[in-house]
Design a protein around this motif. Structure first.
Motif, short mmCIF file in Angstrom:
data_model
loop_
_atom_site.label_atom_id
_atom_site.label_comp_id
_atom_site.label_asym_id
_atom_site.label_seq_id
_atom_site.Cartn_x
_atom_site.Cartn_y
_atom_site.Cartn_z
N GLU A 1 14.91 49.23 -15.35
CA GLU A 1 13.85 49.82 -14.53
C GLU A 1 12.69 50.28 -15.40
O GLU A 1 11.53 50.19 -15.01
N SER A 2 12.99 50.75 -16.61
CA SER A 2 11.93 51.16 -17.53
C SER A 2 11.08 49.97 -17.95
O SER A 2 9.83 50.06 -18.02
N GLN A 3 11.72 48.84 -18.23
CA GLN A 3 10.97 47.63 -18.59
C GLN A 3 10.12 47.16 -17.42
O GLN A 3 8.97 46.73 -17.61
N ILE A 4 10.66 47.25 -16.23
CA ILE A 4 9.90 46.84 -15.04
C ILE A 4 8.70 47.75 -14.84
O ILE A 4 7.60 47.28 -14.51
N ASP A 5 8.88 49.04 -15.06
CA ASP A 5 7.75 49.97 -14.96
C ASP A 5 6.63 49.54 -15.91
O ASP A 5 5.45 49.53 -15.55
N THR A 6 7.03 49.19 -17.13
CA THR A 6 6.04 48.75 -18.12
C THR A 6 5.35 47.47 -17.68
O THR A 6 4.14 47.30 -17.85
N ASP A 7 6.12 46.54 -17.10
CA ASP A 7 5.54 45.28 -16.63
C ASP A 7 4.45 45.54 -15.59
O ASP A 7 3.36 44.95 -15.65
N VAL A 8 4.73 46.39 -14.62
CA VAL A 8 3.75 46.67 -13.56
C VAL A 8 2.54 47.39 -14.13
O VAL A 8 1.39 47.07 -13.78
N ASP A 9 2.77 48.37 -15.02
CA ASP A 9 1.65 49.07 -15.64
C ASP A 9 0.78 48.11 -16.46
O ASP A 9 -0.45 48.21 -16.45
N THR A 10 1.42 47.17 -17.14
CA THR A 10 0.67 46.16 -17.91
C THR A 10 -0.15 45.28 -16.99
O THR A 10 -1.31 44.97 -17.29
N LEU A 11 0.44 44.85 -15.89
CA LEU A 11 -0.29 44.05 -14.91
C LEU A 11 -1.57 44.75 -14.49
O LEU A 11 -2.66 44.16 -14.50
N VAL A 12 -1.46 46.02 -14.11
CA VAL A 12 -2.61 46.75 -13.59
C VAL A 12 -3.65 46.99 -14.68
O VAL A 12 -4.85 46.79 -14.47
N SER A 13 -3.21 47.42 -15.86
CA SER A 13 -4.17 47.72 -16.93
C SER A 13 -4.90 46.47 -17.40
O SER A 13 -6.11 46.49 -17.64
N GLU A 14 -4.15 45.37 -17.51
CA GLU A 14 -4.78 44.13 -17.95
C GLU A 14 -5.74 43.60 -16.90
O GLU A 14 -6.83 43.12 -17.22
N TYR A 15 -5.34 43.69 -15.64
CA TYR A 15 -6.23 43.27 -14.55
C TYR A 15 -7.52 44.08 -14.59
O TYR A 15 -8.63 43.53 -14.54
N ALA A 16 -7.40 45.40 -14.70
CA ALA A 16 -8.58 46.26 -14.71
C ALA A 16 -9.46 45.98 -15.92
O ALA A 16 -10.70 45.97 -15.81
N ASP B 1 12.38 31.15 -17.05
CA ASP B 1 11.85 30.92 -18.40
C ASP B 1 11.48 32.21 -19.11
O ASP B 1 11.14 32.19 -20.30
N LEU B 2 11.50 33.33 -18.40
CA LEU B 2 11.13 34.62 -18.98
C LEU B 2 12.37 35.21 -19.66
O LEU B 2 13.09 36.03 -19.10
N THR B 3 12.59 34.81 -20.89
CA THR B 3 13.87 35.05 -21.54
C THR B 3 13.86 36.18 -22.56
O THR B 3 14.89 36.46 -23.18
N SER B 4 12.75 36.84 -22.77
CA SER B 4 12.70 37.97 -23.71
C SER B 4 11.60 38.93 -23.28
O SER B 4 10.70 38.57 -22.51
N SER B 5 11.66 40.15 -23.78
CA SER B 5 10.64 41.14 -23.44
C SER B 5 9.27 40.72 -23.95
O SER B 5 8.25 40.99 -23.30
N THR B 6 9.24 40.04 -25.08
CA THR B 6 7.95 39.57 -25.61
C THR B 6 7.34 38.54 -24.68
O THR B 6 6.14 38.58 -24.37
N ILE B 7 8.18 37.61 -24.22
CA ILE B 7 7.68 36.59 -23.28
C ILE B 7 7.27 37.23 -21.97
O ILE B 7 6.23 36.88 -21.39
N TRP B 8 8.04 38.18 -21.48
CA TRP B 8 7.67 38.90 -20.27
C TRP B 8 6.29 39.54 -20.44
O TRP B 8 5.42 39.39 -19.58
N ASP B 9 6.11 40.27 -21.53
CA ASP B 9 4.86 41.01 -21.74
C ASP B 9 3.66 40.08 -21.79
O ASP B 9 2.65 40.29 -21.11
N GLN C 1 -2.40 52.50 -11.63
CA GLN C 1 -1.07 52.14 -12.12
C GLN C 1 0.02 52.90 -11.36
O GLN C 1 1.01 52.32 -10.92
N ALA C 2 -0.17 54.21 -11.23
CA ALA C 2 0.85 55.04 -10.57
C ALA C 2 1.02 54.63 -9.11
O ALA C 2 2.14 54.51 -8.61
N GLU C 3 -0.10 54.43 -8.43
CA GLU C 3 -0.04 54.05 -7.03
C GLU C 3 0.63 52.68 -6.86
O GLU C 3 1.49 52.50 -5.99
N THR C 4 0.26 51.72 -7.71
CA THR C 4 0.79 50.36 -7.59
C THR C 4 2.28 50.33 -7.90
O THR C 4 3.05 49.65 -7.21
N LEU C 5 2.69 51.08 -8.91
CA LEU C 5 4.11 51.11 -9.27
C LEU C 5 4.95 51.73 -8.15
O LEU C 5 6.02 51.20 -7.80
#
Length: 451
Positions: free
Chosen positions: A157-172, A366-374, A419-423
């Protein structure tokens, strides 16, 4: 009455008996509605629209939707937009409320392909649900997809939180960059600015050959192979498809000549897609550049119905049928498929695209590692920002008369807040999707009619 109108009317009529719905006062799911009834409504409308002719694919669809929460989410965008209409909008939906969105944002609707300029690129590749609406709808759907895909892939769940926060910050960040530079006009992801999985997909696309695709599906002598996924069609359907290709060829960004578009063989394609299962999908083999079968092309003609976001913004564009997704693809992705166009196959509106020999779609497997996910999340966020930024006042015909990136950038008053709202939304709605999937699987196992 046109098929898309009949489909919309049938959905409206079917939904009338669904039962009580939540009010806009509820901040988060769970929602008080019957998800099985809602999915049934849209699928039954498709069954009626096609007079049962695509029920084989609808049966395949029910199996797929019942298989996992991820597959259920991928295949039920109308349910998502129904729920968005019942839930409070984003606090950041104060600008950019009428931009071209992809409509069905999730990782597997991106992939590598050869661009119109013969350069391999990683891009948005599905615009069946493209429509004009709020950028927040796409961002929220992409975020929910990351949660569900992450859970399916065993992410914490912590990794997923980071994924969503990354999505939002990168989009913005990229919305701001496009606002400041107008780079969105010719920006894209190629081998020079990607890494890991997306770079690998681009490399695979560069190594693909037309001969391999033709060998998979055709006899290499002007006809399709006998294949359980390809079904012969009646003479009347063949005539409709020949007429459709003749009408389509001049709608492509790079029109085909009459000789290039000469039809050699046709088949109905079975079992392809997730959300589009149950729609007609045909493969048409055409002549190509020369009379040699080595450069034949396979065109894919896919039935189009009203896109899922239309329920929330019914009058934002008058584009219909295959013209809407074909133009949206042209506007939202630089150097996209030059053969994308539209026609009608008899009474069926279709999007026409080349079945590309060079396509390499992203799979969450194909998303087989945290680096690839990020890295993949960052690339997906950039594609979404570019898609929203491109299709505005700078491109004739979009109908958007202002700078989309400027309006969205102004609306994002706090990246941490967004980020907080989207997560919060994404994780709560992903829980709802899981509950809905379980209800659907139970209904299927219990023999409840699902279309």
């Amino acid at each position: 009455m046109k098929p898309t109108v009949r489909y919309a009317a049938a959905v409206t009529a079917a939904l009338a008996g669904v039962g009580p719905l939540v009010t806009a006062a509820r901040a988060q799911p769970p929602l008080t509605r019957d998800p099985v009834a809602l999915v049934y409504a849209s699928d039954h409308a498709l069954h009626e629209l096609n007079a049962g002719a695509t029920d084989d694919d609808l049966r395949t669809r029910t199996d797929l939707l019942a298989s996992s929460a991820w597959a259920f989410f991928r295949g039920t965008s109308p349910l998502f937009y129904h729920d968005l209409g019942e839930l409070p909008p984003s606090a950041y939906a104060t600008g950019g409320g009428d931009v071209w969105i992809t409509g069905d944002a999730h990782p597997e609707n991106t992939g590598a392909d050869r661009g119109a300029d013969n350069v391999e690129q990683y891009a948005v590749n599905d615009t069946d649900d493209a429509w004009r609406g709020s950028w927040t709808w796409d961002l929220r759907r992409e975020a929910v997809a990351l949660v569900l895909a992450g859970r399916a892939d065993g992410r914490t769940e912590s990794q997923i939180d980071t994924d969503v926060d990354t999505l939002v910050s990168e989009y913005a960040q990229w919305i701001g960059r496009f606002h400041d530079t107008d780079d969105e006009a010719d920006w894209r992801l190629t081998s020079g600015n990607t890494a890991h999985l997306t770079q690998s997909l681009i490399d695979k696309a560069a190594g693909d050959k037309r001969a391999d695709l033709l060998a998979k599906w055709t006899t290499l002598n002007g006809t399709f192979k006998a294949d359980p996924e390809l079904r012969t069609v009646p003479a009347s359907t063949r005539a409709d498809l020949v007429a459709a290709v003749a009408a389509y060829r001049t709608t492509a960004a790079e029109p085909l000549s009459a000789s290039e578009a000469k039809v050699k063989d046709v088949r109905r394609r079975l079992g392809a897609g997730t959300g589009s299962l149950g729609r007609f999908r045909w493969y048409v083999l055409v002549e190509g550049d020369t009379s040699s079968p080595s450069d034949d092309r396979i065109l894919e003609l896919k039935q189009e119905v009203d896109p899922a976001p239309k329920t929330l913004a019914p009058a934002t564009t008058s584009l219909t049928g295959g013209q809407r997704p074909a133009l949206a693809l042209r506007w939202e992705a630089d150097e996209s498929d030059p053969l994308a166009g539209w026609a009608n196959a008899g009474n069926v509106p279709v999007l026409v695209k080349e079945k590309s020999p060079f396509a390499e779609d992203l799979s969450i497997d194909d998303l087989t590692s945290s680096t690839i996910w990020d890295d993949s999340v960052r690339d997906i966020a950039r594609l979404l920002a570019a898609a929203h930024s491109r299709a505005d006042q700078d491109i004739p015909g979009t109908g958007v008369t202002y700078s989309a990136d400027a309006a969205i950038d102004k609306a994002i008053t706090s990246v941490p807040g967004l980020q907080a709202e989207t997560l919060t939304f994404a994780k709560s709605y992903a829980d709802q999707v899981t509950s809905d999937w379980q209800a659907y699987a139970t209904a299927k196992n219990g023999g409840r009619p699902l279309f």
